[in-house]
Design an enzyme around this catalytic site. Structure first.
Site, short mmCIF file in Angstrom:
data_model
loop_
_atom_site.label_atom_id
_atom_site.label_comp_id
_atom_site.label_asym_id
_atom_site.label_seq_id
_atom_site.Cartn_x
_atom_site.Cartn_y
_atom_site.Cartn_z
N ILE A 9 63.66 -13.11 -6.22
CA ILE A 9 65.03 -12.82 -5.26
C ILE A 9 66.24 -13.19 -6.01
O ILE A 9 67.45 -13.23 -5.67
CB ILE A 9 64.94 -14.01 -4.22
CG1 ILE A 9 64.67 -15.44 -4.58
CG2 ILE A 9 63.87 -13.47 -2.92
CD1 ILE A 9 64.70 -16.36 -3.32
N GLY A 10 66.05 -13.50 -7.44
CA GLY A 10 67.17 -13.84 -8.42
C GLY A 10 66.72 -14.02 -9.81
O GLY A 10 65.43 -14.48 -10.10
N GLY A 12 68.45 -15.29 -14.03
CA GLY A 12 69.44 -15.71 -14.92
C GLY A 12 68.95 -15.52 -16.17
O GLY A 12 67.96 -14.87 -16.43
N PHE A 14 67.72 -17.76 -18.43
CA PHE A 14 66.73 -18.36 -18.93
C PHE A 14 65.53 -18.78 -17.66
O PHE A 14 64.40 -19.30 -17.79
CB PHE A 14 67.16 -19.92 -19.21
CG PHE A 14 67.88 -19.82 -20.26
CD1 PHE A 14 67.62 -19.47 -21.41
CD2 PHE A 14 69.41 -20.06 -20.20
CE1 PHE A 14 68.24 -19.78 -22.88
CE2 PHE A 14 70.17 -20.06 -21.43
CZ PHE A 14 69.76 -19.72 -22.81
N THR A 16 63.95 -17.42 -13.60
CA THR A 16 63.79 -16.55 -12.39
C THR A 16 63.68 -17.39 -11.00
O THR A 16 63.00 -18.48 -11.24
CB THR A 16 62.58 -15.40 -12.66
OG1 THR A 16 61.31 -16.12 -12.62
CG2 THR A 16 62.66 -14.54 -13.88
N VAL A 17 64.03 -16.73 -9.99
CA VAL A 17 63.82 -17.25 -8.97
C VAL A 17 62.79 -16.65 -7.87
O VAL A 17 63.08 -15.38 -7.76
CB VAL A 17 65.22 -17.76 -8.16
CG1 VAL A 17 65.12 -18.39 -6.94
CG2 VAL A 17 66.03 -18.39 -8.82
N LYS A 34 62.08 -21.87 -9.00
CA LYS A 34 62.76 -21.37 -10.05
C LYS A 34 62.01 -21.68 -11.21
O LYS A 34 61.53 -22.85 -11.56
CB LYS A 34 64.05 -22.25 -10.30
CG LYS A 34 65.12 -21.69 -11.17
CD LYS A 34 66.55 -22.51 -11.17
CE LYS A 34 67.29 -22.35 -9.67
NZ LYS A 34 68.59 -23.24 -9.98
N ASP A 129 79.70 -26.32 -12.06
CA ASP A 129 79.51 -25.12 -11.84
C ASP A 129 79.85 -24.70 -10.38
O ASP A 129 78.94 -23.85 -9.67
CB ASP A 129 78.20 -24.67 -12.36
CG ASP A 129 78.57 -22.96 -12.80
OD1 ASP A 129 79.51 -22.55 -12.79
OD2 ASP A 129 77.27 -22.53 -12.81
#
Length: 352
Positions: A9-10, A12, A14, A16-17, A34, A129
């Site tokens: 579902i996502g 970055g 470093f 994955t989700v 994650k 962030d």
């Protein structure tokens, strides 16, 4: 923990989700997991540690634990988190008509974010962030702060890999002190929240620059001179005043999350309030919130230059009640003797 990895579902740089299905009744049937290579797991381990120290809060994504797995010849570190089925506020914003939220929704979301920030800051941490991509939405319109990989203990220097980070956070949301002094404390989260509010109202970033903008030039704009993020004309006067309290260059004079919770932009007309035990309380049965730092009977919108005066103490107790005008004058006269206590992550891209 026994679990089964589901669809992605996502992702970055470093990690994955994925969706994760729990095989144990001790955990929710559906979670978000994650995952990253063990070698690059410092950020995820920091996220788990920070979430554990902050504790449970309805406005912060929950962590259910972690484990290691071997998949396709790789050794992975996995962090199990609460699944927010409606995705991020950034994704929701793209789906809205006109590309922006109604002000009523902005007020609602902002209040919930402030409740989460209050918990984070009260535990001595800065998120570092805050942005729409890290603010997740559930079916009941609850908003939860997520992605604590860059979070840090207030006043504490980071070591190892994290100490080598030159830019902590996302440039478009960075506060002036972060650019100029490499300072990442709780006031920087409030500045970032102001940028998020602008984005929710306009559908554009607070600095009105395109995705191809030069990062170095953007940081110069943020860190030097008197330029501030654009305050939207379409926002109510209360909303504009709220943003002026967020966009104060000096972090010592910027309003805190706790103070902003008493601002009429988020406190006036609020029908329900989420509290830490997940109980919904009717505000009609709750004490009225102060409408400004000194609890004036009518909110008066003032300019940013007025609120940033060095003689103004914003950490004065907001709920104080004066028995007489003379008593109030005596209290104001003693303010100067009171001490103040103020107390480039990678974006996540949806793939489904």
């Amino acid at each position: 923990m026994e679990w089964v990895r589901g669809e992605a579902i996502g992702h970055g740089s470093f990690a994955t989700v994925n969706l994760a299905k729990s095989c144990s009744c001790q955990y929710p049937s559906v979670m978000a997991v994650k995952s990253c290579d063990v070698i690059d797991s410092d950020w995820l381990k920091n996220e788990k540690e920070v979430l554990g120290l902050i504790g449970n809060c309805p406005q912060i994504i929950q962590c259910y634990g972690d484990d290691y797995s071997s998949e396709n010849g790789e050794r992975l570190y996995n962090l199990f988190l609460e699944y927010a089925n409606r995705g991020s506020l950034a994704n929701q914003l793209k789906k809205t008509t006109g590309g922006c939220f109604p002000e009523s929704d902005v007020r609602h979301y902002t209040r919930l974010i402030l409740l989460g920030l209050k918990q984070i800051h009260s535990k001595g941490f800065a998120h570092c962030d805050i942005k729409l991509q890290n603010l997740l939405l559930l079916d009941n319109r609850a908003v939860k702060i997520a992605d604590f990989g860059l979070a840090k203990k207030s006043g504490e220097k980071q070591s190892g890999e994290q100490s080598r980070v030159q830019i902590r956070g996302t440039p478009l949301y960075m506060a002036p002190e972060s650019v100029n002094e490499n300072e990442y404390e709780s006031p920087a989260d409030v500045w970032a929240l102001g940028c998020a509010v602008v984005e929710m109202v306009t559908g554009k970033n607070a600095w009105n620059c395109g995705p191809e903008a030069n990062v170095f030039k953007l940081l110069i704009r943020i860190g030097t001179g008197d330029e501030l993020p654009v305050i939207p004309d379409e926002l109510s006067e209360e909303g504009k005043d709220f943003l002026r309290k967020c966009f104060v260059k000096d972090p010592r004079e910027r309003w805190t999350a706790e103070m902003l919770l008493n601002h009429p932009f988020v406190s006036a007309g609020e029908e329900v309030i989420l509290v830490n035990d997940d109980v919904m309380k009717d505000s009609k049965n709750s004490p009225a919130s102060p409408r400004c730092p000194f609890d004036f009977p009518v909110w008066v919108s003032v300019s940013g230059s007025e609120v940033s005066s060095p003689d103004t103490s914003f950490c004065y107790e907001l709920s104080h009640r004066y028995t007489s005008p003379a008593e109030r004058v005596r209290q104001l006269d003693s303010l100067d003797a009171m001490s103040s206590d103020w107390s480039f992550s990678e974006n996540w891209f949806p793939v489904r």
